[in-house]
Design a protein around this motif. Structure first.
Motif, PDB file in Angstrom:
ATOM      1  N   GLU A 265       0.830  -1.213   0.000  1.00 17.96           N
ATOM      2  CA  GLU A 265       0.000   0.000   0.000  1.00 17.96           C
ATOM      3  C   GLU A 265       0.861   1.259   0.000  1.00 17.96           C
ATOM      4  OE1 GLU A 265      -2.792  -0.619   3.207  1.00 17.96           O
ATOM      5  OE2 GLU A 265      -4.120  -1.781   1.887  1.00 17.96           O
ATOM      6  N   SER A 266       2.022   1.182   0.637  1.00 18.10           N
ATOM      7  CA  SER A 266       2.895   2.366   0.624  1.00 18.10           C
ATOM      8  C   SER A 266       3.514   2.551  -0.774  1.00 18.10           C
ATOM      9  CB  SER A 266       3.972   2.271   1.710  1.00 18.10           C
ATOM     10  OG  SER A 266       5.003   1.430   1.286  1.00 18.10           O
ATOM     11  N   ILE A 267       3.747   1.459  -1.476  1.00 16.08           N
ATOM     12  CA  ILE A 267       4.268   1.577  -2.855  1.00 16.08           C
ATOM     13  C   ILE A 267       3.192   2.181  -3.767  1.00 16.08           C
ATOM     14  CG2 ILE A 267       4.968   0.259  -4.904  1.00 16.08           C
ATOM     15  CD1 ILE A 267       6.273  -1.776  -2.933  1.00 16.08           C
ATOM     16  N   LEU A 268       1.980   1.629  -3.637  1.00 18.75           N
ATOM     17  CA  LEU A 268       0.900   2.056  -4.537  1.00 18.75           C
ATOM     18  C   LEU A 268       0.278   3.386  -4.127  1.00 18.75           C
ATOM     19  CD1 LEU A 268      -0.951  -1.345  -5.082  1.00 18.75           C
ATOM     20  CD2 LEU A 268       0.613  -0.209  -6.647  1.00 18.75           C
ATOM     21  N   ASP A 269       0.436   3.717  -2.855  1.00 19.65           N
ATOM     22  CA  ASP A 269      -0.156   4.933  -2.303  1.00 19.65           C
ATOM     23  C   ASP A 269      -1.684   4.863  -2.308  1.00 19.65           C
ATOM     24  OD1 ASP A 269       0.076   7.333  -1.071  1.00 19.65           O
ATOM     25  OD2 ASP A 269       0.139   8.521  -2.905  1.00 19.65           O
ATOM     26  N   HIS A 270      -2.191   3.654  -2.226  1.00 19.98           N
ATOM     27  CA  HIS A 270      -3.637   3.461  -2.029  1.00 19.98           C
ATOM     28  C   HIS A 270      -3.838   2.054  -1.475  1.00 19.98           C
ATOM     29  CE1 HIS A 270      -3.953   0.924  -5.633  1.00 19.98           C
ATOM     30  NE2 HIS A 270      -3.321   1.868  -6.312  1.00 19.98           N
ATOM     31  N   SER A 271      -5.073   1.742  -1.112  1.00 19.98           N
ATOM     32  CA  SER A 271      -5.303   0.450  -0.469  1.00 19.98           C
ATOM     33  C   SER A 271      -5.125  -0.698  -1.466  1.00 19.98           C
ATOM     34  CB  SER A 271      -6.700   0.407   0.133  1.00 19.98           C
ATOM     35  OG  SER A 271      -7.648   0.450  -0.899  1.00 19.98           O
ATOM     36  N   PHE A 272      -4.729  -1.837  -0.936  1.00 17.06           N
ATOM     37  CA  PHE A 272      -4.550  -3.042  -1.739  1.00 17.06           C
ATOM     38  C   PHE A 272      -5.340  -4.142  -1.049  1.00 17.06           C
ATOM     39  CE2 PHE A 272      -2.242  -6.955  -2.846  1.00 17.06           C
ATOM     40  CZ  PHE A 272      -2.189  -6.850  -4.218  1.00 17.06           C
ATOM     41  N   LYS A 273      -6.382  -4.610  -1.707  1.00 15.26           N
ATOM     42  CA  LYS A 273      -7.344  -5.477  -1.022  1.00 15.26           C
ATOM     43  C   LYS A 273      -7.052  -6.974  -1.116  1.00 15.26           C
ATOM     44  CE  LYS A 273     -10.562  -2.287   0.065  1.00 15.26           C
ATOM     45  NZ  LYS A 273     -10.940  -2.009   1.433  1.00 15.26           N
ATOM     46  N   SER A 274      -6.315  -7.380  -2.141  1.00 17.99           N
ATOM     47  CA  SER A 274      -6.200  -8.825  -2.358  1.00 17.99           C
ATOM     48  C   SER A 274      -5.299  -9.518  -1.344  1.00 17.99           C
ATOM     49  CB  SER A 274      -5.653  -9.090  -3.759  1.00 17.99           C
ATOM     50  OG  SER A 274      -6.516  -8.543  -4.714  1.00 17.99           O
ATOM     51  N   LEU A 275      -5.662 -10.753  -1.021  1.00 17.33           N
ATOM     52  CA  LEU A 275      -4.850 -11.541  -0.094  1.00 17.33           C
ATOM     53  C   LEU A 275      -3.790 -12.355  -0.832  1.00 17.33           C
ATOM     54  CD1 LEU A 275      -7.498 -12.982   2.402  1.00 17.33           C
ATOM     55  CD2 LEU A 275      -5.894 -11.144   2.800  1.00 17.33           C
ATOM     56  N   ARG A 276      -3.987 -12.525  -2.148  1.00 15.90           N
ATOM     57  CA  ARG A 276      -2.968 -13.277  -2.891  1.00 15.90           C
ATOM     58  C   ARG A 276      -2.762 -12.693  -4.290  1.00 15.90           C
ATOM     59  NH1 ARG A 276      -6.384 -18.896  -3.480  1.00 15.90           N
ATOM     60  NH2 ARG A 276      -7.515 -18.387  -5.376  1.00 15.90           N
ATOM     61  N   VAL A 277      -1.560 -12.959  -4.806  1.00 15.67           N
ATOM     62  CA  VAL A 277      -1.178 -12.433  -6.117  1.00 15.67           C
ATOM     63  C   VAL A 277      -0.650 -13.602  -6.950  1.00 15.67           C
ATOM     64  CG1 VAL A 277       0.371 -10.835  -7.319  1.00 15.67           C
ATOM     65  CG2 VAL A 277      -0.519 -10.213  -5.086  1.00 15.67           C
ATOM     66  N   ARG A 278      -1.026 -13.638  -8.211  1.00 13.04           N
ATOM     67  CA  ARG A 278      -0.564 -14.718  -9.100  1.00 13.04           C
ATOM     68  C   ARG A 278       0.685 -14.278  -9.857  1.00 13.04           C
ATOM     69  NH1 ARG A 278      -4.035 -19.355  -9.274  1.00 13.04           N
ATOM     70  NH2 ARG A 278      -5.931 -18.724  -8.202  1.00 13.04           N
ATOM     71  N   TYR A 279       1.521 -15.241 -10.145  1.00 13.45           N
ATOM     72  CA  TYR A 279       2.698 -14.949 -10.960  1.00 13.45           C
ATOM     73  C   TYR A 279       3.226 -16.256 -11.550  1.00 13.45           C
ATOM     74  CZ  TYR A 279       5.581 -16.764  -7.123  1.00 13.45           C
ATOM     75  OH  TYR A 279       6.144 -17.573  -6.168  1.00 13.45           O
ATOM     76  N   TRP A 280       4.150 -16.126 -12.480  1.00 14.51           N
ATOM     77  CA  TRP A 280       4.860 -17.301 -12.959  1.00 14.51           C
ATOM     78  C   TRP A 280       6.296 -17.205 -12.459  1.00 14.51           C
ATOM     79  CZ3 TRP A 280       2.515 -14.660 -17.413  1.00 14.51           C
ATOM     80  CH2 TRP A 280       1.320 -15.245 -17.834  1.00 14.51           C
ATOM     81  N   GLY A 281       6.883 -18.326 -12.193  1.00 15.93           N
ATOM     82  CA  GLY A 281       8.263 -18.289 -11.737  1.00 15.93           C
ATOM     83  C   GLY A 281       9.048 -19.512 -12.173  1.00 15.93           C
ATOM     84  N   LYS A 282      10.306 -19.261 -12.494  1.00  9.05           N
ATOM     85  CA  LYS A 282      11.215 -20.383 -12.813  1.00  9.05           C
ATOM     86  C   LYS A 282      12.644 -19.887 -12.601  1.00  9.05           C
ATOM     87  CE  LYS A 282      12.504 -23.919 -16.010  1.00  9.05           C
ATOM     88  NZ  LYS A 282      13.061 -24.117 -17.306  1.00  9.05           N
ATOM     89  N   ASP A 283      13.461 -20.756 -12.014  1.00  3.47           N
ATOM     90  CA  ASP A 283      14.836 -20.380 -11.661  1.00  3.47           C
ATOM     91  C   ASP A 283      14.790 -19.090 -10.837  1.00  3.47           C
ATOM     92  OD1 ASP A 283      15.573 -22.619 -13.030  1.00  3.47           O
ATOM     93  OD2 ASP A 283      15.900 -21.541 -14.904  1.00  3.47           O
TER      94      ASP A 283
END
Lengths: 255, 184
Positions: B56-74
Protein backbone atom coordinates in the motif's frame (compact mmCIF):
# COMPACT_ATOMS: atom_id res chain seq x y z
CA UNK A 1 -83.43 62.12 3.64
CA UNK A 2 -79.76 62.75 4.18
CA UNK A 3 -78.03 60.11 6.34
CA UNK A 4 -76.95 61.07 9.76
CA UNK A 5 -73.13 61.56 10.02
CA UNK A 6 -71.47 58.75 11.96
CA UNK A 7 -70.09 59.64 15.32
CA UNK A 8 -66.31 59.11 15.81
CA UNK A 9 -67.19 56.65 18.58
CA UNK A 10 -69.31 54.39 16.38
CA UNK A 11 -66.61 54.45 13.65
CA UNK A 12 -64.03 53.42 16.21
CA UNK A 13 -66.30 50.64 17.45
CA UNK A 14 -66.71 49.36 13.92
CA UNK A 15 -62.94 49.42 13.36
CA UNK A 16 -62.47 47.63 16.68
CA UNK A 17 -65.03 45.00 15.70
CA UNK A 18 -63.31 44.58 12.35
CA UNK A 19 -59.93 44.04 14.00
CA UNK A 20 -61.40 41.63 16.55
CA UNK A 21 -63.05 39.55 13.88
CA UNK A 22 -60.01 39.42 11.59
CA UNK A 23 -57.53 39.00 14.43
CA UNK A 24 -59.35 35.77 15.35
CA UNK A 25 -59.77 34.53 11.79
CA UNK A 26 -56.20 35.26 10.74
CA UNK A 27 -54.85 33.91 14.02
CA UNK A 28 -56.54 30.56 13.41
CA UNK A 29 -55.51 30.52 9.71
CA UNK A 30 -51.85 31.23 10.43
CA UNK A 31 -51.61 28.98 13.48
CA UNK A 32 -50.43 25.81 11.73
CA UNK A 33 -47.74 27.52 9.65
CA UNK A 34 -46.58 29.62 12.61
CA UNK A 35 -46.27 26.56 14.86
CA UNK A 36 -44.37 24.72 12.13
CA UNK A 37 -42.09 27.69 11.39
CA UNK A 38 -41.44 28.23 15.12
CA UNK A 39 -40.64 24.59 15.78
CA UNK A 40 -38.36 24.26 12.73
CA UNK A 41 -36.77 27.62 13.61
CA UNK A 42 -35.82 26.27 17.05
CA UNK A 43 -34.32 23.17 15.40
CA UNK A 44 -32.32 25.31 12.97
CA UNK A 45 -31.03 27.46 15.83
CA UNK A 46 -29.54 24.32 17.36
CA UNK A 47 -28.53 22.56 14.18
CA UNK A 48 -24.88 22.22 15.29
CA UNK A 49 -25.74 20.68 18.64
CA UNK A 50 -28.31 18.37 17.06
CA UNK A 51 -25.89 17.55 14.18
CA UNK A 52 -28.69 17.85 11.67
CA UNK A 53 -26.21 18.58 8.88
CA UNK A 54 -24.48 15.27 9.50
CA UNK A 55 -27.67 13.24 9.92
CA UNK A 56 -28.60 11.58 6.64
CA UNK A 57 -32.22 11.00 5.74
CA UNK A 58 -32.91 7.28 5.51
CA UNK A 59 -36.64 7.29 4.89
CA UNK A 60 -37.40 5.84 1.45
CA UNK A 61 -40.52 7.96 0.97
CA UNK A 62 -38.73 11.20 1.81
CA UNK A 63 -35.73 10.39 -0.40
CA UNK A 64 -38.13 9.52 -3.17
CA UNK A 65 -39.96 12.82 -2.65
CA UNK A 66 -36.64 14.66 -3.07
CA UNK A 67 -35.88 12.66 -6.19
CA UNK A 68 -32.99 10.73 -4.61
CA UNK A 69 -33.18 7.41 -6.41
CA UNK A 70 -32.98 4.25 -4.35
CA UNK A 71 -30.35 1.88 -5.73
CA UNK A 72 -31.65 -1.23 -7.41
CA UNK A 73 -30.41 -4.14 -5.32
CA UNK A 74 -29.87 -7.72 -6.31
CA UNK A 75 -29.37 -10.42 -3.73
CA UNK A 76 -27.98 -13.96 -3.67
CA UNK A 77 -27.74 -16.43 -0.83
CA UNK A 78 -24.45 -18.17 -0.06
CA UNK A 79 -25.16 -20.75 2.61
CA UNK A 80 -26.17 -18.76 5.63
CA UNK A 81 -24.77 -15.56 4.19
CA UNK A 82 -26.06 -13.01 1.72
CA UNK A 83 -24.19 -11.31 -1.06
CA UNK A 84 -25.88 -8.28 -2.56
CA UNK A 85 -24.97 -5.84 -5.28
CA UNK A 86 -26.27 -2.43 -6.20
CA UNK A 87 -26.42 -0.64 -9.51
CA UNK A 88 -23.31 1.37 -8.58
CA UNK A 89 -21.40 -1.94 -8.69
CA UNK A 90 -20.72 -2.10 -4.95
CA UNK A 91 -20.95 -5.49 -3.27
CA UNK A 92 -22.25 -6.21 0.22
CA UNK A 93 -21.71 -9.25 2.41
CA UNK A 94 -24.51 -9.60 4.94
CA UNK A 95 -25.39 -5.96 4.33
CA UNK A 96 -21.88 -4.53 4.71
CA UNK A 97 -20.04 -3.10 1.74
CA UNK A 98 -16.85 -5.03 1.04
CA UNK A 99 -15.79 -4.45 -2.55
CA UNK A 100 -16.30 -2.71 -5.82
CA UNK A 101 -16.96 -5.04 -8.70
CA UNK A 102 -16.30 -4.50 -12.39
CA UNK A 103 -19.78 -5.03 -13.80
CA UNK A 104 -23.16 -6.01 -12.43
CA UNK A 105 -23.42 -8.82 -9.86
CA UNK A 106 -24.87 -11.88 -11.60
CA UNK A 107 -24.45 -14.63 -9.02
CA UNK A 108 -22.57 -16.16 -6.15
CA UNK A 109 -21.04 -19.62 -5.76
CA UNK A 110 -18.64 -21.45 -3.47
CA UNK A 111 -15.33 -23.11 -4.22
CA UNK A 112 -12.50 -24.39 -2.03
CA UNK A 113 -14.00 -22.77 1.05
CA UNK A 114 -14.16 -19.39 -0.66
CA UNK A 115 -17.13 -17.43 -1.90
CA UNK A 116 -17.03 -16.30 -5.51
CA UNK A 117 -19.02 -13.22 -6.42
CA UNK A 118 -19.46 -13.13 -10.19
CA UNK A 119 -19.93 -9.80 -11.89
CA UNK A 120 -20.28 -9.40 -15.63
CA UNK A 121 -16.59 -8.50 -16.08
CA UNK A 122 -14.78 -10.20 -13.20
CA UNK A 123 -14.85 -12.77 -10.43
CA UNK A 124 -14.12 -11.76 -6.85
CA UNK A 125 -12.90 -14.55 -4.60
CA UNK A 126 -13.44 -13.75 -0.96
CA UNK A 127 -13.41 -15.29 2.47
CA UNK A 128 -16.61 -15.68 4.45
CA UNK A 129 -15.38 -12.76 6.57
CA UNK A 130 -15.55 -10.53 3.52
CA UNK A 131 -11.81 -10.28 2.75
CA UNK A 132 -11.06 -10.14 -0.95
CA UNK A 133 -8.64 -12.92 -1.82
CA UNK A 134 -8.31 -12.29 -5.51
CA UNK A 135 -9.92 -10.55 -8.45
CA UNK A 136 -9.93 -12.33 -11.77
CA UNK A 137 -10.86 -10.59 -14.99
CA UNK A 138 -10.26 -10.98 -18.70
CA UNK A 139 -6.53 -10.44 -18.09
CA UNK A 140 -6.48 -13.93 -16.63
CA UNK A 141 -8.39 -15.34 -19.57
CA UNK A 142 -11.82 -15.16 -17.92
CA UNK A 143 -14.42 -15.42 -20.70
CA UNK A 144 -16.41 -12.21 -20.35
CA UNK A 145 -19.07 -10.91 -20.23
CA UNK A 146 -20.34 -13.42 -17.72
CA UNK A 147 -24.03 -14.25 -17.77
CA UNK A 148 -24.30 -16.72 -14.88
CA UNK A 149 -22.33 -18.62 -12.27
CA UNK A 150 -23.14 -21.85 -10.51
CA UNK A 151 -21.98 -25.20 -9.21
CA UNK A 152 -21.29 -28.18 -11.46
CA UNK A 153 -20.43 -31.04 -9.15
CA UNK A 154 -17.53 -29.95 -6.97
CA UNK A 155 -16.39 -27.32 -9.45
CA UNK A 156 -17.57 -23.85 -10.32
CA UNK A 157 -19.11 -23.23 -13.71
CA UNK A 158 -19.70 -20.05 -15.65
CA UNK A 159 -21.98 -19.10 -18.47
CA UNK A 160 -20.48 -16.77 -21.04
CA UNK A 161 -20.59 -16.26 -24.78
CA UNK A 162 -23.49 -18.77 -24.95
CA UNK A 163 -21.26 -21.54 -23.60
CA UNK A 164 -20.73 -23.15 -20.22
CA UNK A 165 -17.21 -23.10 -18.79
CA UNK A 166 -15.70 -24.95 -15.87
CA UNK A 167 -13.23 -22.95 -13.80
CA UNK A 168 -9.89 -24.19 -12.49
CA UNK A 169 -8.87 -21.63 -9.87
CA UNK A 170 -5.48 -23.24 -9.27
CA UNK A 171 -4.21 -22.78 -12.81
CA UNK A 172 -6.75 -20.18 -13.94
CA UNK A 173 -7.98 -22.28 -16.79
CA UNK A 174 -11.49 -21.94 -18.17
CA UNK A 175 -12.60 -24.94 -20.18
CA UNK A 176 -15.86 -25.34 -22.13
CA UNK A 177 -18.06 -27.94 -20.47
CA UNK A 178 -21.36 -29.74 -20.91
CA UNK A 179 -21.73 -30.49 -17.20
CA UNK A 180 -25.12 -29.92 -15.64
CA UNK A 181 -24.91 -26.77 -13.59
CA UNK A 182 -27.05 -25.43 -10.80
CA UNK A 183 -27.01 -21.73 -11.56
CA UNK A 184 -27.09 -19.10 -8.86
CA UNK A 185 -30.35 -17.18 -9.01
CA UNK A 186 -31.37 -13.98 -7.25
CA UNK A 187 -33.53 -14.32 -4.18
CA UNK A 188 -35.77 -11.85 -2.41
CA UNK A 189 -33.87 -9.70 0.01
CA UNK A 190 -34.89 -9.94 3.67
CA UNK A 191 -36.22 -6.54 4.73
CA UNK A 192 -33.71 -6.20 7.60
CA UNK A 193 -30.85 -6.79 5.15
CA UNK A 194 -32.28 -4.31 2.68
CA UNK A 195 -32.51 -1.73 5.47
CA UNK A 196 -28.87 -2.39 6.35
CA UNK A 197 -27.68 -1.96 2.77
CA UNK A 198 -29.76 1.16 2.27
CA UNK A 199 -28.43 2.47 5.57
CA UNK A 200 -24.85 2.17 4.25
CA UNK A 201 -25.69 3.31 0.77
CA UNK A 202 -28.21 6.07 1.21
CA UNK A 203 -28.50 9.44 2.78
CA UNK A 204 -25.22 11.12 1.97
CA UNK A 205 -27.07 13.28 -0.56
CA UNK A 206 -29.76 14.56 1.77
CA UNK A 207 -29.41 15.71 5.37
CA UNK A 208 -32.10 16.46 7.94
CA UNK A 209 -30.84 20.05 8.07
CA UNK A 210 -31.90 20.52 4.47
CA UNK A 211 -35.34 19.01 5.18
CA UNK A 212 -35.88 21.24 8.23
CA UNK A 213 -34.76 24.29 6.24
CA UNK A 214 -37.23 23.42 3.51
CA UNK A 215 -40.00 22.91 6.07
CA UNK A 216 -39.15 26.26 7.62
CA UNK A 217 -39.23 28.14 4.33
CA UNK A 218 -42.10 26.14 2.83
CA UNK A 219 -39.90 25.00 -0.06
CA UNK A 220 -40.74 21.41 0.74
CA UNK A 221 -44.07 22.07 -1.03
CA UNK A 222 -42.40 23.84 -3.94
CA UNK A 223 -43.15 27.44 -4.96
CA UNK A 224 -46.67 27.24 -3.49
CA UNK A 225 -45.23 26.37 -0.09
CA UNK A 226 -43.05 29.49 -0.21
CA UNK A 227 -46.11 31.64 -0.98
CA UNK A 228 -48.02 30.02 1.91
CA UNK A 229 -45.19 30.82 4.33
CA UNK A 230 -44.96 34.38 2.93
CA UNK A 231 -48.70 34.78 3.49
CA UNK A 232 -48.37 33.44 7.03
CA UNK A 233 -45.61 35.99 7.65
CA UNK A 234 -47.92 38.79 6.44
CA UNK A 235 -50.63 37.38 8.70
CA UNK A 236 -48.21 37.58 11.61
CA UNK A 237 -47.53 41.23 10.78
CA UNK A 238 -51.29 41.85 10.71
CA UNK A 239 -51.77 39.97 14.01
CA UNK A 240 -49.13 42.03 15.74
CA UNK A 241 -50.67 45.31 14.45
CA UNK A 242 -54.26 44.28 15.20
CA UNK A 243 -53.20 42.93 18.59
CA UNK A 244 -51.55 46.23 19.43
CA UNK A 245 -54.59 48.20 18.22
CA UNK A 246 -57.03 46.13 20.30
CA UNK A 247 -54.82 46.34 23.37
CA UNK A 248 -54.44 50.09 22.96
CA UNK A 249 -58.20 50.58 22.62
CA UNK A 250 -58.85 48.67 25.80
CA UNK A 251 -56.03 50.45 27.57
CA UNK A 252 -57.51 53.89 26.67
CA UNK A 253 -61.03 52.83 27.72
CA UNK A 254 -59.80 51.68 31.14
CA UNK A 255 -58.08 55.01 31.69
CA UNK B 1 -12.97 23.89 -47.90
CA UNK B 2 -13.10 24.84 -44.22
CA UNK B 3 -15.46 21.94 -43.56
CA UNK B 4 -13.06 19.48 -45.22
CA UNK B 5 -10.16 20.78 -43.12
CA UNK B 6 -12.24 20.37 -39.95
CA UNK B 7 -13.23 16.83 -40.92
CA UNK B 8 -9.61 15.90 -41.60
CA UNK B 9 -8.52 17.35 -38.24
CA UNK B 10 -11.31 15.53 -36.38
CA UNK B 11 -10.56 12.21 -38.09
CA UNK B 12 -6.84 12.61 -37.35
CA UNK B 13 -7.57 13.38 -33.70
CA UNK B 14 -9.91 10.41 -33.30
CA UNK B 15 -7.33 8.14 -34.95
CA UNK B 16 -4.66 9.48 -32.61
CA UNK B 17 -6.88 8.77 -29.57
CA UNK B 18 -7.85 5.30 -30.73
CA UNK B 19 -4.16 4.56 -31.43
CA UNK B 20 -3.45 5.09 -27.72
CA UNK B 21 -5.99 2.55 -26.48
CA UNK B 22 -5.80 -1.16 -27.04
CA UNK B 23 -4.75 -4.62 -25.94
CA UNK B 24 -1.17 -5.11 -27.06
CA UNK B 25 0.14 -8.20 -25.29
CA UNK B 26 -1.92 -11.24 -24.25
CA UNK B 27 -1.27 -13.34 -21.15
CA UNK B 28 0.08 -16.20 -23.30
CA UNK B 29 2.33 -13.83 -25.25
CA UNK B 30 3.74 -12.44 -22.01
CA UNK B 31 4.43 -15.94 -20.69
CA UNK B 32 6.10 -16.89 -23.96
CA UNK B 33 8.22 -13.75 -23.82
CA UNK B 34 9.27 -14.43 -20.24
CA UNK B 35 9.71 -18.20 -20.49
CA UNK B 36 10.09 -19.14 -24.17
CA UNK B 37 8.88 -22.64 -24.96
CA UNK B 38 7.90 -23.36 -21.35
CA UNK B 39 4.41 -24.28 -20.16
CA UNK B 40 4.37 -22.95 -16.65
CA UNK B 41 1.50 -23.00 -14.17
CA UNK B 42 0.52 -20.06 -12.02
CA UNK B 43 2.24 -19.60 -8.69
CA UNK B 44 0.49 -17.94 -5.78
CA UNK B 45 2.00 -15.39 -3.43
CA UNK B 46 0.00 -14.95 -0.24
CA UNK B 47 0.24 -11.48 1.23
CA UNK B 48 0.46 -11.01 4.99
CA UNK B 49 -0.41 -7.88 6.95
CA UNK B 50 3.04 -6.24 6.94
CA UNK B 51 3.56 -7.05 3.26
CA UNK B 52 0.19 -5.53 2.49
CA UNK B 53 1.22 -2.36 4.32
CA UNK B 54 4.39 -2.21 2.22
CA UNK B 55 2.42 -2.74 -0.98
CA UNK B 56 0.00 0.00 0.00
CA UNK B 57 2.89 2.37 0.62
CA UNK B 58 4.27 1.58 -2.85
CA UNK B 59 0.90 2.06 -4.54
CA UNK B 60 -0.16 4.93 -2.30
CA UNK B 61 -3.64 3.46 -2.03
CA UNK B 62 -5.30 0.45 -0.47
CA UNK B 63 -4.55 -3.04 -1.74
CA UNK B 64 -7.34 -5.48 -1.02
CA UNK B 65 -6.20 -8.82 -2.36
CA UNK B 66 -4.85 -11.54 -0.09
CA UNK B 67 -2.97 -13.28 -2.89
CA UNK B 68 -1.18 -12.43 -6.12
CA UNK B 69 -0.56 -14.72 -9.10
CA UNK B 70 2.70 -14.95 -10.96
CA UNK B 71 4.86 -17.30 -12.96
CA UNK B 72 8.26 -18.29 -11.74
CA UNK B 73 11.22 -20.38 -12.81
CA UNK B 74 14.84 -20.38 -11.66
CA UNK B 75 15.40 -16.79 -10.56
CA UNK B 76 12.86 -15.24 -12.88
CA UNK B 77 9.30 -14.23 -12.08
CA UNK B 78 6.63 -12.59 -14.17
CA UNK B 79 3.81 -10.48 -12.81
CA UNK B 80 0.61 -9.00 -14.10
CA UNK B 81 -0.76 -5.96 -12.29
CA UNK B 82 -3.37 -3.35 -12.97
CA UNK B 83 -3.03 0.24 -11.87
CA UNK B 84 -5.16 3.28 -12.60
CA UNK B 85 -3.40 5.86 -14.77
CA UNK B 86 -5.74 8.80 -14.73
CA UNK B 87 -9.17 7.22 -14.67
CA UNK B 88 -8.91 3.71 -16.08
CA UNK B 89 -6.75 0.73 -15.19
CA UNK B 90 -3.63 0.00 -17.21
CA UNK B 91 -2.58 -3.66 -17.33
CA UNK B 92 1.16 -4.15 -16.93
CA UNK B 93 3.30 -7.23 -17.33
CA UNK B 94 6.67 -7.20 -15.53
CA UNK B 95 9.47 -9.71 -15.87
CA UNK B 96 11.93 -9.71 -12.96
CA UNK B 97 15.12 -11.69 -12.66
CA UNK B 98 17.80 -11.62 -10.03
CA UNK B 99 16.27 -8.59 -8.23
CA UNK B 100 16.10 -6.43 -11.35
CA UNK B 101 13.66 -5.78 -14.14
CA UNK B 102 14.18 -7.66 -17.38
CA UNK B 103 11.26 -6.06 -19.17
CA UNK B 104 8.04 -4.20 -18.52
CA UNK B 105 5.21 -4.17 -21.04
CA UNK B 106 1.80 -2.60 -21.28
CA UNK B 107 -0.60 -5.42 -21.95
CA UNK B 108 -3.68 -3.23 -22.19
CA UNK B 109 -4.05 0.55 -22.23
CA UNK B 110 -7.50 2.03 -21.76
CA UNK B 111 -6.90 5.77 -21.27
CA UNK B 112 -7.35 8.18 -24.16
CA UNK B 113 -4.01 9.93 -23.55
CA UNK B 114 -0.56 8.92 -22.38
CA UNK B 115 -0.27 5.69 -24.34
CA UNK B 116 3.29 6.59 -25.36
CA UNK B 117 4.45 4.79 -22.21
CA UNK B 118 4.11 1.48 -24.01
CA UNK B 119 6.84 2.21 -26.55
CA UNK B 120 10.31 0.67 -26.10
CA UNK B 121 12.00 4.11 -26.07
CA UNK B 122 10.31 4.63 -22.70
CA UNK B 123 10.10 1.09 -21.23
CA UNK B 124 13.82 0.53 -21.96
CA UNK B 125 14.59 2.87 -19.07
CA UNK B 126 13.23 0.28 -16.63
CA UNK B 127 15.49 -2.55 -17.78
CA UNK B 128 18.04 -3.41 -15.13
CA UNK B 129 16.39 -1.32 -12.42
CA UNK B 130 16.08 -2.73 -8.93
CA UNK B 131 15.02 -1.54 -5.52
CA UNK B 132 17.16 0.97 -3.65
CA UNK B 133 17.33 -1.33 -0.68
CA UNK B 134 15.29 -3.69 1.43
CA UNK B 135 14.05 -0.84 3.59
CA UNK B 136 13.51 1.70 0.83
CA UNK B 137 10.72 0.73 -1.53
CA UNK B 138 11.63 2.77 -4.57
CA UNK B 139 13.53 2.30 -7.81
CA UNK B 140 17.31 2.60 -7.63
CA UNK B 141 17.49 4.86 -10.67
CA UNK B 142 15.39 7.76 -11.91
CA UNK B 143 13.10 7.40 -14.91
CA UNK B 144 12.57 10.28 -17.33
CA UNK B 145 8.91 11.18 -17.73
CA UNK B 146 6.86 11.92 -20.82
CA UNK B 147 5.00 15.20 -21.21
CA UNK B 148 1.27 14.51 -21.25
CA UNK B 149 1.65 11.02 -19.79
CA UNK B 150 2.67 11.92 -16.24
CA UNK B 151 0.05 9.74 -14.54
CA UNK B 152 0.72 6.72 -16.75
CA UNK B 153 4.47 7.10 -16.07
CA UNK B 154 3.76 7.30 -12.34
CA UNK B 155 1.58 4.16 -12.54
CA UNK B 156 4.36 2.31 -14.38
CA UNK B 157 6.95 3.28 -11.79
CA UNK B 158 4.69 2.06 -9.00
CA UNK B 159 4.09 -1.26 -10.73
CA UNK B 160 7.79 -1.74 -11.47
CA UNK B 161 8.52 -1.17 -7.76
CA UNK B 162 5.68 -3.47 -6.75
CA UNK B 163 6.89 -6.29 -9.00
CA UNK B 164 10.43 -5.98 -7.58
CA UNK B 165 9.05 -6.04 -4.05
CA UNK B 166 6.82 -9.06 -4.72
CA UNK B 167 9.69 -10.86 -6.43
CA UNK B 168 11.67 -10.59 -3.18
CA UNK B 169 8.87 -12.45 -1.38
CA UNK B 170 8.99 -15.49 -3.65
CA UNK B 171 11.31 -18.49 -3.44
CA UNK B 172 12.55 -17.55 -6.93
CA UNK B 173 14.38 -14.54 -5.54
CA UNK B 174 16.91 -16.78 -3.87
CA UNK B 175 19.89 -18.17 -5.71
CA UNK B 176 19.94 -21.88 -6.56
CA UNK B 177 22.70 -22.30 -4.01
CA UNK B 178 20.60 -20.73 -1.27
CA UNK B 179 17.56 -22.78 -2.27
CA UNK B 180 19.52 -25.99 -2.17
CA UNK B 181 20.95 -25.05 1.21
CA UNK B 182 17.38 -24.81 2.54
CA UNK B 183 16.57 -28.38 1.45
CA UNK B 184 17.16 -30.61 4.48
Amino acid sequence: MPSKPKSPKSRLQKTRLFFWRWHRRIGVSAALVVVLASFTGILLNHTSELELGKSPVRQDWLLEYYGVELPALINFSAGEQWVSGDDNQYLYLDGHQFAYCNGRLIGVAETDGLLVAACTEELILMTRAGEVVERLGSTYGLPVPLAAVGSCGAALCLRSQEKNWVADFQQLVWQPTEQITTWSTPVAMPSALRELVLDEQLGSDLSWERVVQDLHSGRILGQWGVWVVDLAALFLVFLSLSGFFLWYQQYRRRR
Amino acid sequence: MLRSVCVVILVSLSLAVSAQRGAFVSVDELREQAFPGETLGWQTLWINKSQRAAIESILDHSFKSLRVRYWGKDQRTTWIFEEIGKELPITFGVIVEDQSIVDIVIMEYRESRGGEVRYPFFTAQFKGLGLKGDEELSLNHSVDGITGATLSVRAMKKIATLALFCHQLTPFSQSEHAKQAQIP
